[in-house]
Write a protein that holds these residues in place. Structure first.
Motif, PDB file in Angstrom:
ATOM      1  N   MET A   1       0.848  -1.172   0.000  1.00 33.01           N
ATOM      2  CA  MET A   1       0.000   0.000   0.000  1.00 33.01           C
ATOM      3  C   MET A   1       0.898   1.241   0.000  1.00 33.01           C
ATOM      4  O   MET A   1       1.788   1.355   0.840  1.00 33.01           O
ATOM      5  N   PRO A   2       0.684   2.170  -0.905  1.00 31.09           N
ATOM      6  CA  PRO A   2       1.521   3.379  -0.942  1.00 31.09           C
ATOM      7  C   PRO A   2       1.253   4.281   0.257  1.00 31.09           C
ATOM      8  O   PRO A   2       0.149   4.300   0.812  1.00 31.09           O
ATOM      9  N   ALA A   3       2.277   5.006   0.623  1.00 32.63           N
ATOM     10  CA  ALA A   3       2.146   5.944   1.742  1.00 32.63           C
ATOM     11  C   ALA A   3       1.269   7.118   1.349  1.00 32.63           C
ATOM     12  O   ALA A   3       1.224   7.516   0.192  1.00 32.63           O
ATOM     13  N   THR A   4       0.554   7.646   2.322  1.00 31.39           N
ATOM     14  CA  THR A   4      -0.215   8.870   2.126  1.00 31.39           C
ATOM     15  C   THR A   4       0.603  10.007   2.714  1.00 31.39           C
ATOM     16  O   THR A   4       0.841  10.043   3.928  1.00 31.39           O
ATOM     17  N   LEU A   5       1.084  10.896   1.870  1.00 31.45           N
ATOM     18  CA  LEU A   5       1.924  11.993   2.325  1.00 31.45           C
ATOM     19  C   LEU A   5       1.091  13.091   2.962  1.00 31.45           C
ATOM     20  O   LEU A   5      -0.041  13.334   2.552  1.00 31.45           O
ATOM     21  N   PRO A   6       1.651  13.764   3.967  1.00 31.56           N
ATOM     22  CA  PRO A   6       0.940  14.899   4.574  1.00 31.56           C
ATOM     23  C   PRO A   6       0.693  15.991   3.544  1.00 31.56           C
ATOM     24  O   PRO A   6       1.506  16.209   2.648  1.00 31.56           O
ATOM     25  N   THR A   7      -0.405  16.654   3.692  1.00 25.05           N
ATOM     26  CA  THR A   7      -0.756  17.721   2.745  1.00 25.05           C
ATOM     27  C   THR A   7      -0.365  19.100   3.250  1.00 25.05           C
ATOM     28  O   THR A   7      -0.423  20.061   2.509  1.00 25.05           O
ATOM     29  N   GLY A   8       0.007  19.192   4.524  1.00 23.49           N
ATOM     30  CA  GLY A   8       0.313  20.492   5.106  1.00 23.49           C
ATOM     31  C   GLY A   8      -0.899  21.174   5.697  1.00 23.49           C
ATOM     32  O   GLY A   8      -0.815  22.291   6.191  1.00 23.49           O
ATOM     33  N   GLU A   9      -2.034  20.511   5.656  1.00 23.02           N
ATOM     34  CA  GLU A   9      -3.258  21.072   6.231  1.00 23.02           C
ATOM     35  C   GLU A   9      -3.309  20.771   7.725  1.00 23.02           C
ATOM     36  O   GLU A   9      -2.742  19.788   8.201  1.00 23.02           O
ATOM     37  N   SER A  10      -3.995  21.623   8.450  1.00 22.12           N
ATOM     38  CA  SER A  10      -4.205  21.398   9.877  1.00 22.12           C
ATOM     39  C   SER A  10      -5.161  20.239  10.089  1.00 22.12           C
ATOM     40  O   SER A  10      -6.046  19.992   9.268  1.00 22.12           O
ATOM     41  N   LEU A  11      -4.949  19.528  11.189  1.00 18.51           N
ATOM     42  CA  LEU A  11      -5.871  18.483  11.622  1.00 18.51           C
ATOM     43  C   LEU A  11      -6.438  18.954  12.949  1.00 18.51           C
ATOM     44  O   LEU A  11      -5.692  19.186  13.902  1.00 18.51           O
ATOM     45  N   ALA A  12      -7.755  19.119  13.017  1.00 17.40           N
ATOM     46  CA  ALA A  12      -8.354  19.694  14.223  1.00 17.40           C
ATOM     47  C   ALA A  12      -9.392  18.764  14.800  1.00 17.40           C
ATOM     48  O   ALA A  12     -10.160  18.125  14.087  1.00 17.40           O
ATOM     49  N   GLY A  13      -9.370  18.676  16.122  1.00 15.42           N
ATOM     50  CA  GLY A  13     -10.375  17.950  16.871  1.00 15.42           C
ATOM     51  C   GLY A  13     -11.044  18.919  17.826  1.00 15.42           C
ATOM     52  O   GLY A  13     -10.805  20.126  17.769  1.00 15.42           O
ATOM     53  N   PRO A  14     -11.869  18.426  18.723  1.00 14.81           N
ATOM     54  CA  PRO A  14     -12.582  19.316  19.632  1.00 14.81           C
ATOM     55  C   PRO A  14     -11.678  19.983  20.676  1.00 14.81           C
ATOM     56  O   PRO A  14     -12.039  21.018  21.232  1.00 14.81           O
ATOM     57  N   HIS A  15     -10.478  19.414  20.917  1.00 16.24           N
ATOM     58  CA  HIS A  15      -9.631  19.943  21.985  1.00 16.24           C
ATOM     59  C   HIS A  15      -8.250  20.394  21.530  1.00 16.24           C
ATOM     60  O   HIS A  15      -7.639  21.246  22.169  1.00 16.24           O
ATOM     61  N   VAL A  16      -7.719  19.784  20.472  1.00 11.22           N
ATOM     62  CA  VAL A  16      -6.384  20.145  19.989  1.00 11.22           C
ATOM     63  C   VAL A  16      -6.393  20.270  18.470  1.00 11.22           C
ATOM     64  O   VAL A  16      -7.255  19.726  17.782  1.00 11.22           O
ATOM     65  N   ARG A  17      -5.390  20.993  17.983  1.00 12.43           N
ATOM     66  CA  ARG A  17      -5.200  21.157  16.536  1.00 12.43           C
ATOM     67  C   ARG A  17      -3.723  20.900  16.243  1.00 12.43           C
ATOM     68  O   ARG A  17      -2.847  21.403  16.949  1.00 12.43           O
ATOM     69  N   LEU A  18      -3.440  20.109  15.226  1.00 10.21           N
ATOM     70  CA  LEU A  18      -2.082  19.880  14.755  1.00 10.21           C
ATOM     71  C   LEU A  18      -1.876  20.742  13.520  1.00 10.21           C
ATOM     72  O   LEU A  18      -2.675  20.692  12.586  1.00 10.21           O
ATOM     73  N   GLU A  19      -0.794  21.512  13.534  1.00  7.13           N
ATOM     74  CA  GLU A  19      -0.470  22.370  12.392  1.00  7.13           C
ATOM     75  C   GLU A  19       0.998  22.215  12.067  1.00  7.13           C
ATOM     76  O   GLU A  19       1.833  22.217  12.970  1.00  7.13           O
ATOM     77  N   PRO A  20       1.349  22.093  10.794  1.00  4.29           N
ATOM     78  CA  PRO A  20       2.769  22.073  10.443  1.00  4.29           C
ATOM     79  C   PRO A  20       3.445  23.362  10.932  1.00  4.29           C
ATOM     80  O   PRO A  20       2.852  24.435  10.896  1.00  4.29           O
ATOM     81  N   HIS A  68      13.873  18.438   3.789  1.00  2.55           N
ATOM     82  CA  HIS A  68      13.567  17.189   4.472  1.00  2.55           C
ATOM     83  C   HIS A  68      12.081  16.862   4.390  1.00  2.55           C
ATOM     84  O   HIS A  68      11.504  16.335   5.324  1.00  2.55           O
ATOM     85  N   ALA A  69      11.448  17.199   3.293  1.00  6.73           N
ATOM     86  CA  ALA A  69      10.018  16.919   3.133  1.00  6.73           C
ATOM     87  C   ALA A  69       9.796  15.411   3.023  1.00  6.73           C
ATOM     88  O   ALA A  69      10.642  14.687   2.499  1.00  6.73           O
ATOM     89  N   PRO A  70       8.680  14.917   3.518  1.00  4.95           N
ATOM     90  CA  PRO A  70       8.371  13.492   3.394  1.00  4.95           C
ATOM     91  C   PRO A  70       8.390  13.058   1.934  1.00  4.95           C
ATOM     92  O   PRO A  70       7.889  13.763   1.056  1.00  4.95           O
ATOM     93  N   ASP A  71       9.000  11.891   1.661  1.00  3.33           N
ATOM     94  CA  ASP A  71       9.120  11.430   0.274  1.00  3.33           C
ATOM     95  C   ASP A  71       8.251  10.220  -0.049  1.00  3.33           C
ATOM     96  O   ASP A  71       8.255   9.734  -1.170  1.00  3.33           O
ATOM     97  N   GLY A  72       7.504   9.699   0.937  1.00  2.00           N
ATOM     98  CA  GLY A  72       6.641   8.546   0.688  1.00  2.00           C
ATOM     99  C   GLY A  72       7.358   7.210   0.784  1.00  2.00           C
ATOM    100  O   GLY A  72       6.759   6.164   0.602  1.00  2.00           O
ATOM    101  N   HIS A  73       8.662   7.250   1.064  1.00  2.00           N
ATOM    102  CA  HIS A  73       9.444   6.017   1.172  1.00  2.00           C
ATOM    103  C   HIS A  73      10.194   5.948   2.498  1.00  2.00           C
ATOM    104  O   HIS A  73      11.222   5.284   2.593  1.00  2.00           O
ATOM    105  N   GLY A  74       9.704   6.648   3.496  1.00  2.00           N
ATOM    106  CA  GLY A  74      10.325   6.622   4.814  1.00  2.00           C
ATOM    107  C   GLY A  74      11.325   7.740   5.051  1.00  2.00           C
ATOM    108  O   GLY A  74      11.866   7.862   6.134  1.00  2.00           O
ATOM    109  N   GLY A  75      11.580   8.544   4.054  1.00  2.00           N
ATOM    110  CA  GLY A  75      12.520   9.652   4.209  1.00  2.00           C
ATOM    111  C   GLY A  75      11.796  10.961   4.436  1.00  2.00           C
ATOM    112  O   GLY A  75      10.641  11.126   4.051  1.00  2.00           O
ATOM    113  N   GLY A  76      12.501  11.897   5.046  1.00  2.00           N
ATOM    114  CA  GLY A  76      11.936  13.214   5.290  1.00  2.00           C
ATOM    115  C   GLY A  76      11.107  13.260   6.557  1.00  2.00           C
ATOM    116  O   GLY A  76      10.938  12.259   7.252  1.00  2.00           O
TER     117      GLY A  76
END
Length: 85
Positions: A1-20, A68-76
């Motif tokens: 299964m290919p890796a899903t690379l981060p898009t740089g978008e925030s991930l938000a829940g009801p209590h915390v938000r992850l932002e690059p 050092h951006a993610p490359d989909g093969h374990g690097g970055g």
């Protein structure tokens, strides 16, 4: 299964938000890295900065290294800041 690379978008829940992390975060990170309490109990992820300017430089080097951006093969990497909503 290919890796899903981060898009740089925030991930938000009801209590915390992850932002690059971005250049705009360096002043706050520098302020945190200058706080003696960070090092009071043996934090050794990097050297303790000697000044605020040095702290911003340490933050830039440790958390915003270009090329050092993610490359989909374990690097970055992509570092997120956790923010309380």
């Amino acid at each position: 299964m290919p890796a899903t690379l981060p898009t740089g978008e925030s991930l938000a829940g009801p209590h915390v938000r992850l932002e690059p992390l971005h250049e705009r975060d360096l002043l706050l990170l520098g302020k945190l890295l200058r706080d003696p309490e960070v090092y009071a109990h043996g934090f050794l992820m990097h050297r303790q900065p000697e000044s605020f300017a040095d702290a911003v430089s340490v933050a830039r080097d440790r958390y915003l290294r270009p090329g050092h951006a993610p490359d989909g093969h374990g690097g970055g990497r992509l570092l997120d800041g956790v923010r309380i909503v």
